[in-house]
Design a protein around this motif. Structure first.
Motif, PDB file in Angstrom:
ATOM      1  N   MET A  37     -11.937 -10.904  52.807  1.00 11.70           N
ATOM      2  CA  MET A  37     -11.270  -9.647  53.029  1.00 11.70           C
ATOM      3  C   MET A  37     -10.904  -9.478  54.498  1.00 11.70           C
ATOM      4  O   MET A  37      -9.865  -8.922  54.791  1.00 11.70           O
ATOM      5  CB  MET A  37     -12.154  -8.485  52.570  1.00 11.70           C
ATOM      6  CG  MET A  37     -12.299  -8.377  51.063  1.00 11.70           C
ATOM      7  SD  MET A  37     -10.764  -8.154  50.152  1.00 11.70           S
ATOM      8  CE  MET A  37     -10.207  -6.589  50.733  1.00 11.70           C
ATOM      9  N   GLN A  38     -11.751  -9.950  55.383  1.00 14.88           N
ATOM     10  CA  GLN A  38     -11.446  -9.785  56.795  1.00 14.88           C
ATOM     11  C   GLN A  38     -10.143 -10.480  57.165  1.00 14.88           C
ATOM     12  O   GLN A  38      -9.416 -10.003  58.022  1.00 14.88           O
ATOM     13  CB  GLN A  38     -12.590 -10.308  57.654  1.00 14.88           C
ATOM     14  CG  GLN A  38     -13.803  -9.408  57.596  1.00 14.88           C
ATOM     15  CD  GLN A  38     -14.934  -9.933  58.452  1.00 14.88           C
ATOM     16  OE1 GLN A  38     -14.971 -11.114  58.786  1.00 14.88           O
ATOM     17  NE2 GLN A  38     -15.866  -9.060  58.781  1.00 14.88           N
ATOM     18  N   ASN A  39      -9.841 -11.596  56.519  1.00 11.54           N
ATOM     19  CA  ASN A  39      -8.593 -12.301  56.784  1.00 11.54           C
ATOM     20  C   ASN A  39      -7.387 -11.486  56.344  1.00 11.54           C
ATOM     21  O   ASN A  39      -6.277 -11.715  56.803  1.00 11.54           O
ATOM     22  CB  ASN A  39      -8.576 -13.656  56.082  1.00 11.54           C
ATOM     23  CG  ASN A  39      -9.535 -14.630  56.702  1.00 11.54           C
ATOM     24  OD1 ASN A  39      -9.744 -14.621  57.906  1.00 11.54           O
ATOM     25  ND2 ASN A  39     -10.152 -15.457  55.888  1.00 11.54           N
ATOM     26  N   ARG A  40      -7.572 -10.537  55.444  1.00 10.17           N
ATOM     27  CA  ARG A  40      -6.465  -9.737  54.931  1.00 10.17           C
ATOM     28  C   ARG A  40      -6.280  -8.427  55.682  1.00 10.17           C
ATOM     29  O   ARG A  40      -5.189  -7.864  55.678  1.00 10.17           O
ATOM     30  CB  ARG A  40      -6.707  -9.433  53.454  1.00 10.17           C
ATOM     31  CG  ARG A  40      -6.621 -10.661  52.576  1.00 10.17           C
ATOM     32  CD  ARG A  40      -6.957 -10.380  51.154  1.00 10.17           C
ATOM     33  NE  ARG A  40      -6.149  -9.309  50.597  1.00 10.17           N
ATOM     34  CZ  ARG A  40      -6.216  -8.891  49.349  1.00 10.17           C
ATOM     35  NH1 ARG A  40      -7.050  -9.478  48.513  1.00 10.17           N
ATOM     36  NH2 ARG A  40      -5.470  -7.918  48.908  1.00 10.17           N
ATOM     37  N   LEU A  41      -7.321  -7.907  56.299  1.00  9.19           N
ATOM     38  CA  LEU A  41      -7.288  -6.559  56.859  1.00  9.19           C
ATOM     39  C   LEU A  41      -6.229  -6.330  57.925  1.00  9.19           C
ATOM     40  O   LEU A  41      -5.610  -5.266  57.968  1.00  9.19           O
ATOM     41  CB  LEU A  41      -8.664  -6.189  57.429  1.00  9.19           C
ATOM     42  CG  LEU A  41      -9.732  -5.941  56.371  1.00  9.19           C
ATOM     43  CD1 LEU A  41     -11.087  -5.722  57.038  1.00  9.19           C
ATOM     44  CD2 LEU A  41      -9.370  -4.751  55.509  1.00  9.19           C
ATOM     45  N   ALA A  42      -6.009  -7.263  58.809  1.00 14.99           N
ATOM     46  CA  ALA A  42      -5.101  -7.063  59.930  1.00 14.99           C
ATOM     47  C   ALA A  42      -3.639  -7.343  59.589  1.00 14.99           C
ATOM     48  O   ALA A  42      -2.765  -7.103  60.410  1.00 14.99           O
ATOM     49  CB  ALA A  42      -5.532  -7.939  61.102  1.00 14.99           C
ATOM     50  N   ARG A  43      -3.370  -7.817  58.406  1.00 10.40           N
ATOM     51  CA  ARG A  43      -2.000  -8.184  58.043  1.00 10.40           C
ATOM     52  C   ARG A  43      -1.241  -7.016  57.440  1.00 10.40           C
ATOM     53  O   ARG A  43      -1.802  -6.165  56.767  1.00 10.40           O
ATOM     54  CB  ARG A  43      -2.036  -9.356  57.081  1.00 10.40           C
ATOM     55  CG  ARG A  43      -2.526 -10.629  57.764  1.00 10.40           C
ATOM     56  CD  ARG A  43      -2.628 -11.764  56.763  1.00 10.40           C
ATOM     57  NE  ARG A  43      -2.778 -13.052  57.375  1.00 10.40           N
ATOM     58  CZ  ARG A  43      -3.882 -13.506  57.951  1.00 10.40           C
ATOM     59  NH1 ARG A  43      -4.938 -12.744  58.015  1.00 10.40           N
ATOM     60  NH2 ARG A  43      -3.931 -14.712  58.460  1.00 10.40           N
ATOM     61  N   ARG A  44       0.070  -7.019  57.665  1.00 11.05           N
ATOM     62  CA  ARG A  44       0.958  -5.994  57.112  1.00 11.05           C
ATOM     63  C   ARG A  44       2.198  -6.676  56.539  1.00 11.05           C
ATOM     64  O   ARG A  44       2.522  -7.802  56.883  1.00 11.05           O
ATOM     65  CB  ARG A  44       1.407  -5.001  58.208  1.00 11.05           C
ATOM     66  CG  ARG A  44       0.285  -4.257  58.897  1.00 11.05           C
ATOM     67  CD  ARG A  44      -0.307  -3.200  57.966  1.00 11.05           C
ATOM     68  NE  ARG A  44      -1.374  -2.458  58.601  1.00 11.05           N
ATOM     69  CZ  ARG A  44      -2.663  -2.678  58.386  1.00 11.05           C
ATOM     70  NH1 ARG A  44      -3.039  -3.623  57.595  1.00 11.05           N
ATOM     71  NH2 ARG A  44      -3.577  -1.943  58.979  1.00 11.05           N
ATOM     72  N   GLY A  45       2.896  -6.005  55.664  1.00  8.14           N
ATOM     73  CA  GLY A  45       4.166  -6.488  55.135  1.00  8.14           C
ATOM     74  C   GLY A  45       4.053  -7.810  54.416  1.00  8.14           C
ATOM     75  O   GLY A  45       3.171  -8.030  53.595  1.00  8.14           O
ATOM     76  N   VAL A  46       4.969  -8.731  54.748  1.00  5.93           N
ATOM     77  CA  VAL A  46       5.024 -10.046  54.099  1.00  5.93           C
ATOM     78  C   VAL A  46       3.727 -10.812  54.326  1.00  5.93           C
ATOM     79  O   VAL A  46       3.216 -11.473  53.415  1.00  5.93           O
ATOM     80  CB  VAL A  46       6.230 -10.865  54.619  1.00  5.93           C
ATOM     81  CG1 VAL A  46       6.227 -12.268  54.042  1.00  5.93           C
ATOM     82  CG2 VAL A  46       7.529 -10.158  54.277  1.00  5.93           C
ATOM     83  N   GLY A  47       3.171 -10.697  55.521  1.00  5.09           N
ATOM     84  CA  GLY A  47       1.902 -11.375  55.815  1.00  5.09           C
ATOM     85  C   GLY A  47       0.784 -10.881  54.917  1.00  5.09           C
ATOM     86  O   GLY A  47      -0.070 -11.656  54.486  1.00  5.09           O
ATOM     87  N   ALA A  48       0.774  -9.592  54.614  1.00  8.79           N
ATOM     88  CA  ALA A  48      -0.241  -9.022  53.731  1.00  8.79           C
ATOM     89  C   ALA A  48      -0.078  -9.559  52.313  1.00  8.79           C
ATOM     90  O   ALA A  48      -1.064  -9.865  51.643  1.00  8.79           O
ATOM     91  CB  ALA A  48      -0.159  -7.504  53.745  1.00  8.79           C
ATOM     92  N   ALA A  49       1.156  -9.674  51.858  1.00 16.01           N
ATOM     93  CA  ALA A  49       1.417 -10.192  50.513  1.00 16.01           C
ATOM     94  C   ALA A  49       0.962 -11.645  50.406  1.00 16.01           C
ATOM     95  O   ALA A  49       0.339 -12.038  49.415  1.00 16.01           O
ATOM     96  CB  ALA A  49       2.894 -10.058  50.168  1.00 16.01           C
ATOM     97  N   ARG A  50       1.264 -12.443  51.430  1.00 15.44           N
ATOM     98  CA  ARG A  50       0.829 -13.845  51.423  1.00 15.44           C
ATOM     99  C   ARG A  50      -0.693 -13.943  51.447  1.00 15.44           C
ATOM    100  O   ARG A  50      -1.288 -14.759  50.747  1.00 15.44           O
ATOM    101  CB  ARG A  50       1.420 -14.595  52.621  1.00 15.44           C
ATOM    102  CG  ARG A  50       2.772 -15.169  52.310  1.00 15.44           C
ATOM    103  CD  ARG A  50       3.212 -16.136  53.402  1.00 15.44           C
ATOM    104  NE  ARG A  50       4.478 -15.631  53.895  1.00 15.44           N
ATOM    105  CZ  ARG A  50       4.764 -15.290  55.139  1.00 15.44           C
ATOM    106  NH1 ARG A  50       3.874 -15.423  56.089  1.00 15.44           N
ATOM    107  NH2 ARG A  50       5.938 -14.833  55.466  1.00 15.44           N
TER     108      ARG A  50
END
Length: 91
Positions: free
Chosen positions: A1-14
């Protein structure tokens, strides 16, 4: 989950595709604004099962199984040692 927390937009989807997550519910602490922590566990569990059934909730929301049988619980602990969603807790 920590790898996902800072991402937004396309990066979050990936990141969500690369590191999928599920929410596993095993207890119900509030229901429609009502504090249920004073309720007996069997009543909270019945209410939680009702929420899942009424709202037809499914993955990534998961209702954790429940048992009072020690042998069944031991078997579940054996399953947990091999992991969930194809990953191993030893990885």
């Amino acid at each position: 989950m920590q790898n996902r927390l800072a991402r937004r937009g396309v990066g979050a989807a990936r990141a969500a595709e690369e590191w999928p997550a599920d929410f596993v519910a095993f207890d119900l602490l509030r229901l429609s604004g009502t504090d249920t922590t004073g309720w007996p566990y069997r009543r909270r569990r019945a209410a939680l099962e009702s929420v899942f059934a009424t709202r037809q909730l499914s993955a990534p929301l998961t209702l954790c199984p429940s048992t009072t049988e020690a042998d069944v619980a031991r078997e579940w602990l054996t399953w947990a040692s091999v992991g969930w969603r194809g990953w191993s807790s030893r990885d």
